[in-house]
Write a protein that holds these residues in place. Structure first.
Motif, PDB file in Angstrom:
ATOM      1  N   VAL A  32      47.258  31.979  36.667  1.00  0.00           N
ATOM      2  CA  VAL A  32      47.403  32.835  37.786  1.00  0.00           C
ATOM      3  C   VAL A  32      46.503  34.054  37.515  1.00  0.00           C
ATOM      4  CG1 VAL A  32      49.161  34.279  38.609  1.00  0.00           C
ATOM      5  CG2 VAL A  32      49.732  32.079  38.136  1.00  0.00           C
ATOM      6  N   GLN A  33      46.729  34.674  36.179  1.00  0.00           N
ATOM      7  CA  GLN A  33      45.953  35.909  35.859  1.00  0.00           C
ATOM      8  C   GLN A  33      44.353  35.573  36.163  1.00  0.00           C
ATOM      9  OE1 GLN A  33      47.577  38.762  35.429  1.00  0.00           O
ATOM     10  NE2 GLN A  33      45.473  39.664  35.803  1.00  0.00           N
ATOM     11  N   ASP A  34      43.941  34.527  35.682  1.00  0.00           N
ATOM     12  CA  ASP A  34      42.508  34.284  35.760  1.00  0.00           C
ATOM     13  C   ASP A  34      42.117  34.466  37.277  1.00  0.00           C
ATOM     14  OD1 ASP A  34      39.807  33.609  34.999  1.00  0.00           O
ATOM     15  OD2 ASP A  34      40.355  31.382  35.495  1.00  0.00           O
ATOM     16  N   LEU A  35      42.890  33.638  38.104  1.00  0.00           N
ATOM     17  CA  LEU A  35      42.858  33.797  39.429  1.00  0.00           C
ATOM     18  C   LEU A  35      42.793  34.967  40.110  1.00  0.00           C
ATOM     19  CD1 LEU A  35      42.423  31.743  41.778  1.00  0.00           C
ATOM     20  CD2 LEU A  35      44.725  31.548  42.181  1.00  0.00           C
ATOM     21  N   LEU A  36      44.095  35.687  39.756  1.00  0.00           N
ATOM     22  CA  LEU A  36      43.935  37.203  40.310  1.00  0.00           C
ATOM     23  C   LEU A  36      42.719  38.102  39.831  1.00  0.00           C
ATOM     24  CD1 LEU A  36      47.711  37.834  39.369  1.00  0.00           C
ATOM     25  CD2 LEU A  36      46.615  37.693  41.799  1.00  0.00           C
ATOM     26  N   ASP A  37      42.335  37.984  38.723  1.00  0.00           N
ATOM     27  CA  ASP A  37      41.143  38.688  38.142  1.00  0.00           C
ATOM     28  C   ASP A  37      39.947  38.271  39.047  1.00  0.00           C
ATOM     29  OD1 ASP A  37      42.755  39.928  36.222  1.00  0.00           O
ATOM     30  OD2 ASP A  37      41.824  38.695  34.795  1.00  0.00           O
ATOM     31  N   THR A  38      39.843  36.962  39.419  1.00  0.00           N
ATOM     32  CA  THR A  38      38.709  36.418  39.988  1.00  0.00           C
ATOM     33  C   THR A  38      38.827  36.968  41.463  1.00  0.00           C
ATOM     34  OG1 THR A  38      38.468  34.318  38.566  1.00  0.00           O
ATOM     35  CG2 THR A  38      37.443  34.275  40.793  1.00  0.00           C
ATOM     36  N   LEU A  39      39.772  36.883  42.162  1.00  0.00           N
ATOM     37  CA  LEU A  39      39.889  37.444  43.392  1.00  0.00           C
ATOM     38  C   LEU A  39      40.034  38.986  43.377  1.00  0.00           C
ATOM     39  CD1 LEU A  39      42.226  34.632  44.798  1.00  0.00           C
ATOM     40  CD2 LEU A  39      40.020  34.990  45.163  1.00  0.00           C
ATOM     41  N   ASP A  40      40.017  39.913  42.469  1.00  0.00           N
ATOM     42  CA  ASP A  40      40.131  41.112  42.282  1.00  0.00           C
ATOM     43  C   ASP A  40      41.636  41.692  43.170  1.00  0.00           C
ATOM     44  OD1 ASP A  40      39.558  43.752  41.650  1.00  0.00           O
ATOM     45  OD2 ASP A  40      38.297  44.117  43.601  1.00  0.00           O
ATOM     46  N   ALA A  41      42.653  40.765  42.575  1.00  0.00           N
ATOM     47  CA  ALA A  41      43.835  41.157  43.236  1.00  0.00           C
ATOM     48  C   ALA A  41      44.919  41.580  42.049  1.00  0.00           C
ATOM     49  CB  ALA A  41      44.393  39.938  43.949  1.00  0.00           C
ATOM     50  N   ARG A  42      46.123  41.712  42.465  1.00  0.00           N
ATOM     51  CA  ARG A  42      47.334  42.055  41.599  1.00  0.00           C
ATOM     52  C   ARG A  42      48.369  41.223  41.984  1.00  0.00           C
ATOM     53  NH1 ARG A  42      46.534  47.068  43.216  1.00  0.00           N
ATOM     54  NH2 ARG A  42      48.401  47.258  43.815  1.00  0.00           N
ATOM     55  N   ILE A  43      49.412  40.862  41.239  1.00  0.00           N
ATOM     56  CA  ILE A  43      50.494  40.038  41.367  1.00  0.00           C
ATOM     57  C   ILE A  43      51.409  40.854  42.393  1.00  0.00           C
ATOM     58  CG2 ILE A  43      52.151  41.090  39.411  1.00  0.00           C
ATOM     59  CD1 ILE A  43      51.789  37.177  40.452  1.00  0.00           C
ATOM     60  N   GLN A  49      45.229  50.892  50.810  1.00  0.00           N
ATOM     61  CA  GLN A  49      43.780  51.267  50.615  1.00  0.00           C
ATOM     62  C   GLN A  49      42.993  49.973  50.519  1.00  0.00           C
ATOM     63  OE1 GLN A  49      46.117  52.962  48.981  1.00  0.00           O
ATOM     64  NE2 GLN A  49      46.224  54.853  50.295  1.00  0.00           N
ATOM     65  N   GLU A  50      43.528  49.257  49.713  1.00  0.00           N
ATOM     66  CA  GLU A  50      42.535  47.940  49.259  1.00  0.00           C
ATOM     67  C   GLU A  50      42.849  46.858  50.558  1.00  0.00           C
ATOM     68  OE1 GLU A  50      44.893  46.802  46.015  1.00  0.00           O
ATOM     69  OE2 GLU A  50      43.282  47.548  44.608  1.00  0.00           O
ATOM     70  N   ALA A  51      43.907  47.001  51.148  1.00  0.00           N
ATOM     71  CA  ALA A  51      43.868  46.131  52.623  1.00  0.00           C
ATOM     72  C   ALA A  51      43.258  46.417  53.467  1.00  0.00           C
ATOM     73  CB  ALA A  51      45.507  45.717  52.873  1.00  0.00           C
ATOM     74  N   GLU A  52      43.065  47.790  53.826  1.00  0.00           N
ATOM     75  CA  GLU A  52      42.337  48.428  54.768  1.00  0.00           C
ATOM     76  C   GLU A  52      40.802  48.043  54.672  1.00  0.00           C
ATOM     77  OE1 GLU A  52      43.666  52.463  55.305  1.00  0.00           O
ATOM     78  OE2 GLU A  52      45.111  51.880  56.416  1.00  0.00           O
ATOM     79  N   ALA A  53      40.383  48.213  53.164  1.00  0.00           N
ATOM     80  CA  ALA A  53      38.993  48.070  52.809  1.00  0.00           C
ATOM     81  C   ALA A  53      38.577  46.599  53.278  1.00  0.00           C
ATOM     82  CB  ALA A  53      38.814  48.762  51.402  1.00  0.00           C
TER      83      ALA A  53
END
Length: 91
Positions: A32-43, A49-53
């Protein structure tokens, strides 16, 4: 670690952006953490601001509109099947 196995995704043809996004292959088998890092996301999810970008960069998460088929043609399309032709010929 292991090969990230990234797949390239291009923008929807309706958008004018030419950027690509790297998506991992087989995300269900990744940590999960590796996937979140790959997608530049957080749990916790994206901030406003990130969603709007991302909305500005990638556009809305919608499917393209499909042409509506006339109800009569839709009905007749159910009979366009080899098995139907075999049954008609056998009758």
């Amino acid at each position: 670690m292991f090969d990230s196995g990234l797949t390239t995704l291009t923008k929807h043809p309706g958008h004018t952006y030419s950027t690509t996004m790297n998506l991992p292959k087989h995300p269900f088998s990744r940590d999960v953490q590796d996937l979140l890092d790959t997608l530049d996301a957080r749990i916790e999810g994206l901030t406003k601001q990130e969603a709007e970008a991302r909305l500005e960069q990638w556009g809305p998460n919608t499917l393209p509109k499909q042409k509506q088929q006339h109800p009569v043609m839709r009905f007749l399309s159910h009979f366009h099947n080899v098995l139907i032709y075999v049954l008609i010929a056998a009758g």
